[in-house]
Scaffold this motif. Sequence first.
Motif, short mmCIF file in Angstrom:
data_model
loop_
_atom_site.label_atom_id
_atom_site.label_comp_id
_atom_site.label_asym_id
_atom_site.label_seq_id
_atom_site.Cartn_x
_atom_site.Cartn_y
_atom_site.Cartn_z
N GLN A 170 0.85 -1.19 0.00
CA GLN A 170 0.00 0.00 0.00
C GLN A 170 0.89 1.24 0.00
OE1 GLN A 170 -2.74 -0.08 3.32
NE2 GLN A 170 -3.68 -2.02 2.70
N TRP A 222 -11.14 -9.29 6.57
CA TRP A 222 -11.23 -8.36 7.69
C TRP A 222 -12.36 -8.76 8.63
CZ3 TRP A 222 -7.24 -5.26 8.16
CH2 TRP A 222 -6.52 -4.91 7.01
N GLU A 229 -9.85 1.84 2.53
CA GLU A 229 -9.39 0.60 1.89
C GLU A 229 -7.92 0.35 2.20
OE1 GLU A 229 -9.06 -1.30 -2.61
OE2 GLU A 229 -10.44 0.36 -2.22
N ASP A 230 -7.14 1.43 2.31
CA ASP A 230 -5.72 1.31 2.62
C ASP A 230 -5.43 1.85 4.03
OD1 ASP A 230 -6.17 3.97 2.13
OD2 ASP A 230 -4.47 4.23 0.77
N GLU A 231 -6.22 1.43 4.98
CA GLU A 231 -6.11 1.97 6.34
C GLU A 231 -4.76 1.66 6.99
OE1 GLU A 231 -8.98 2.60 10.25
OE2 GLU A 231 -9.66 1.43 8.54
#
Length: 277
Positions: A170, A222, A229-231
Amino acid sequence: MQKQTTLASEAAYTGVGLHSGREVHMVLCPAGADTGLVFVRTDLPGQPEIHALAENVTSTLRATTVEEKGCKVFTIEHLMSAFHAAGIDNCRIEMDSEEPPVADGSALAFFELIQEAGKKELDAPRHEVVVDKVYRIDDEKKERFVMVVPYDGFRVSFTSVNPHKLIGIQYEDFEIDEETYHKEIAPARTIAYEKEIEALRQMGLGLGGTIESVIVYNDDGWVNPLHFEDELVRHKILDVIGDLRLAGPVRGHVIAAASGHALNTALAKLLAAAPRG
């Protein structure tokens, strides 16, 4: 010339610590010029102070710990991140335990608490860490790094690398100002792999973590819904902002690949000796 800042009023927050699992009452108090960010252990005799400085870092195991004269506070990175983004130079952080509240696992509650308290300008010049050259820290295998280069502002570019097929690589790049931080960074929460949780608890870590304060993933996906989405990479940015604040307010462009607290705080120690503007 920029002036130093503090809070305009006190602000309080009560919760449990992420790793200790202990309840803690925290009060953010205005402080005078050149006080810095100082933790005050109100639960200990004499209410000892621990200054949030890179030189006081004593552990980076799953969190950043600072210690002074035998007294410590840990998991300070989320609160430090909020102070850094909000531009607060001076504050006394009174706590009746060794760890700030975890809140929801992000820095959002702290950032909004600071905003509600308001910012007060002080009659003293602000001392930013003005990055005048490249500062870089690599891990031993040269697989991870964090660096900062000269830049007129504060920017973070981060590449997160995770072997799990669900996460993978990410990348995010943000110019850090209060609005961007509030919207894009502050809500990003701590993440944990389900299979690691029990091992962490046997080590005395993660005792206060719950599904409300930690994003959990397993081999299937999750466990709880994401804010982004890219936490993961956004939380990594949140952490590096907090860890580098141990050097002081930074003016520069931070570039990192798979960095964590150990590399971040090592860079903070280098920056602590950099020129001040």
